[in-house]
Design a protein around this motif. Structure first.
Motif, PDB file in Angstrom:
ATOM      1  N   GLY A  89     -10.737 -24.283  16.103  1.00  0.00           N
ATOM      2  CA  GLY A  89     -11.385 -23.574  15.002  1.00  0.00           C
ATOM      3  C   GLY A  89     -12.605 -24.261  14.444  1.00  0.00           C
ATOM      4  O   GLY A  89     -13.293 -23.701  13.596  1.00  0.00           O
ATOM      5  N   GLU A  90     -12.884 -25.498  14.889  1.00  0.00           N
ATOM      6  CA  GLU A  90     -14.074 -26.217  14.469  1.00  0.00           C
ATOM      7  C   GLU A  90     -15.146 -26.109  15.554  1.00  0.00           C
ATOM      8  O   GLU A  90     -14.878 -25.714  16.688  1.00  0.00           O
ATOM      9  CB  GLU A  90     -13.751 -27.699  14.237  1.00  0.00           C
ATOM     10  N   VAL A  91     -16.366 -26.502  15.186  1.00  0.00           N
ATOM     11  CA  VAL A  91     -17.465 -26.547  16.152  1.00  0.00           C
ATOM     12  C   VAL A  91     -18.112 -27.928  16.092  1.00  0.00           C
ATOM     13  O   VAL A  91     -18.449 -28.404  15.002  1.00  0.00           O
ATOM     14  CB  VAL A  91     -18.527 -25.468  15.843  1.00  0.00           C
ATOM     15  N   ASN A  92     -18.254 -28.565  17.234  1.00  0.00           N
ATOM     16  CA  ASN A  92     -19.095 -29.754  17.373  1.00  0.00           C
ATOM     17  C   ASN A  92     -20.407 -29.313  18.007  1.00  0.00           C
ATOM     18  O   ASN A  92     -20.411 -28.789  19.128  1.00  0.00           O
ATOM     19  CB  ASN A  92     -18.436 -30.809  18.259  1.00  0.00           C
ATOM     20  N   TRP A  93     -21.518 -29.514  17.291  1.00  0.00           N
ATOM     21  CA  TRP A  93     -22.842 -29.100  17.775  1.00  0.00           C
ATOM     22  C   TRP A  93     -23.717 -30.348  17.836  1.00  0.00           C
ATOM     23  O   TRP A  93     -24.137 -30.873  16.814  1.00  0.00           O
ATOM     24  CB  TRP A  93     -23.438 -28.058  16.835  1.00  0.00           C
ATOM     25  N   ASP A 143     -13.672 -23.397   7.608  1.00  0.00           N
ATOM     26  CA  ASP A 143     -14.049 -22.625   6.422  1.00  0.00           C
ATOM     27  C   ASP A 143     -15.543 -22.351   6.344  1.00  0.00           C
ATOM     28  O   ASP A 143     -15.996 -21.588   5.479  1.00  0.00           O
ATOM     29  CB  ASP A 143     -13.563 -23.309   5.146  1.00  0.00           C
ATOM     30  N   LYS A 144     -16.325 -22.949   7.235  1.00  0.00           N
ATOM     31  CA  LYS A 144     -17.765 -22.699   7.298  1.00  0.00           C
ATOM     32  C   LYS A 144     -18.115 -21.643   8.354  1.00  0.00           C
ATOM     33  O   LYS A 144     -19.285 -21.285   8.513  1.00  0.00           O
ATOM     34  CB  LYS A 144     -18.513 -23.993   7.614  1.00  0.00           C
ATOM     35  N   LEU A 157     -17.137 -16.095  13.953  1.00  0.00           N
ATOM     36  CA  LEU A 157     -18.521 -16.328  14.360  1.00  0.00           C
ATOM     37  C   LEU A 157     -18.735 -17.831  14.509  1.00  0.00           C
ATOM     38  O   LEU A 157     -18.659 -18.581  13.520  1.00  0.00           O
ATOM     39  CB  LEU A 157     -19.491 -15.748  13.335  1.00  0.00           C
ATOM     40  N   ILE A 158     -18.993 -18.280  15.707  1.00  0.00           N
ATOM     41  CA  ILE A 158     -19.202 -19.696  15.975  1.00  0.00           C
ATOM     42  C   ILE A 158     -20.617 -20.111  15.595  1.00  0.00           C
ATOM     43  O   ILE A 158     -20.827 -21.171  14.996  1.00  0.00           O
ATOM     44  CB  ILE A 158     -18.911 -20.004  17.455  1.00  0.00           C
ATOM     45  N   ARG A 166     -23.096 -14.195   9.391  1.00  0.00           N
ATOM     46  CA  ARG A 166     -23.933 -15.331   9.723  1.00  0.00           C
ATOM     47  C   ARG A 166     -23.300 -16.573   9.132  1.00  0.00           C
ATOM     48  O   ARG A 166     -22.449 -16.495   8.233  1.00  0.00           O
ATOM     49  CB  ARG A 166     -25.358 -15.155   9.224  1.00  0.00           C
ATOM     50  N   ASN A 167     -23.699 -17.742   9.638  1.00  0.00           N
ATOM     51  CA  ASN A 167     -23.191 -18.983   9.059  1.00  0.00           C
ATOM     52  C   ASN A 167     -24.302 -20.024   9.053  1.00  0.00           C
ATOM     53  O   ASN A 167     -25.454 -19.729   9.403  1.00  0.00           O
ATOM     54  CB  ASN A 167     -21.941 -19.476   9.798  1.00  0.00           C
ATOM     55  N   ASP A 168     -23.953 -21.241   8.660  1.00  0.00           N
ATOM     56  CA  ASP A 168     -24.961 -22.290   8.503  1.00  0.00           C
ATOM     57  C   ASP A 168     -25.040 -23.227   9.708  1.00  0.00           C
ATOM     58  O   ASP A 168     -25.643 -24.299   9.610  1.00  0.00           O
ATOM     59  CB  ASP A 168     -24.663 -23.112   7.240  1.00  0.00           C
TER      60      ASP A 168
END
Length: 304
Positions: A89-93, A143-144, A157-158, A166-168
């Motif tokens: 559920g998290e994203v590492n970018w 939560d983001k 939405l990833i 949309r997200n940040d």
């Protein structure tokens, strides 16, 4: 309606961790800015096998790596000194820009107890103006990342913009990337406003225009067509696409709009000019020989 259907191919990361490679593919190198896609797992290992799956420190230039997990956890360490555990559920970018090295270690206590790991990793090419940016890393908590639900539909939405969400998550060009779960019989489409769009079937089966497609297939849709996908069973999809960036060269872990920049990156890694993670610097992946590329990785060539 469909430009191409890409079947995932088996590939090895060279350390006993086998994956299904979707992009790049010889007949379709990119989808929007996405130039690479691997689906790893689900895999369950006995404790003495887990460390053999570790992805040792290795370099990147000219791209962002995007890690997303369905199950398990992975520890990321990089040149910047970042140490970050990523969970489902998290994203590492991580944006490589002018050059970064990172490792991905499988240190999850749950895996030591017989748990499983399943993840998707994509690479997003950078616009030419951003290819030499300073490297950076961000972790985005669940939560983001906005979630949409409706009858038979769950979607996270990833990154990017899609379906009014949309997200940040910091991106460098117009794109969308979403995780969708559909219940049997549910109909679903693709976000509008993007010239290149596709769906990767991670689990389950969908029907499009009377034809059925299953797990391990990437459906690339014709521009201007708005398809309807119907879930035949409980189905997990990864929706992705965006604006094309133009010609790119790729070799091993390096991406650039200039062939000579790939050659420079090779020399930099050999000479130690791309620093190893300070908290994981005792081993690394050596530069492959020209005639012994990792499975599924093409030689330097234009991608468009």
């Amino acid at each position: 309606m469909l430009d191409i259907v890409i079947d995932a191919r088996p590939a090895s990361l060279g350390n006993g961790f086998n994956v299904r490679r979707i992009l790049p593919y010889r007949l379709r190198r990119m989808l929007g800015p996405f130039i690479f896609m691997d689906h790893g797992g689900p895999v369950s290992l006995v404790p003495n096998q887990i460390s053999s799956m570790d992805v040792l420190p290795h370099p990147h230039i000219g791209l962002s790596t995007v890690s997303y997990l369905f199950d398990g956890q992975v520890t990321h360490r990089d040149t910047l000194g970042v140490q970050q555990i990523i969970r489902p559920g998290e994203v590492n970018w991580m944006t490589a820009g002018s050059g970064i090295a990172h490792s991905e270690r499988f240190e999850d206590p749950a895996m030591l107890a017989g748990g499983t790991l399943e993840m998707i990793q994509t690479w997003v090419a950078l616009p030419e103006a951003d290819e030499e940016d300073a490297p950076s890393f961000d972790n985005y908590q669940p939560d983001k990342l906005p979630i949409f639900t409706d009858k038979g539909i769950w979607m996270r939405l990833i990154a990017g913009n899609a379906f009014g969400l949309r997200n940040d998550v910091k991106t460098h060009s117009p794109l969308f990337y979403a995780h969708v779960v559909l219940q049997p019989g549910t109909r679903f489409g693709l976000p509008l406003g993007y010239p290149e769009r596709g769906t990767y079937v991670a689990k389950g089966t969908v029907e499009v225009n009377g034809n059925r497609y299953g797990a391990g297939q990437l459906l690339v849709f014709t521009p201007g067509i708005d398809p309807v996908m119907t879930a035949i069973e409980t189905t997990t999809l990864m929706l992705l696409g965006g604006e094309a960036l133009g010609e790119r060269y790729i070799w091993w872990n390096f991406v650039s709009s200039r062939r000579e920049r790939i050659e420079q990156a090779k020399a930099d890694w050999l000479a130690g000019r791309i620093a190893l993670p300070p908290n994981d610097n005792l081993e690394f992946v050596p530069l492959p020989k020209e005639n012994s590329r990792p499975a599924g990785t093409p030689p330097p060539q234009p991608l468009s």
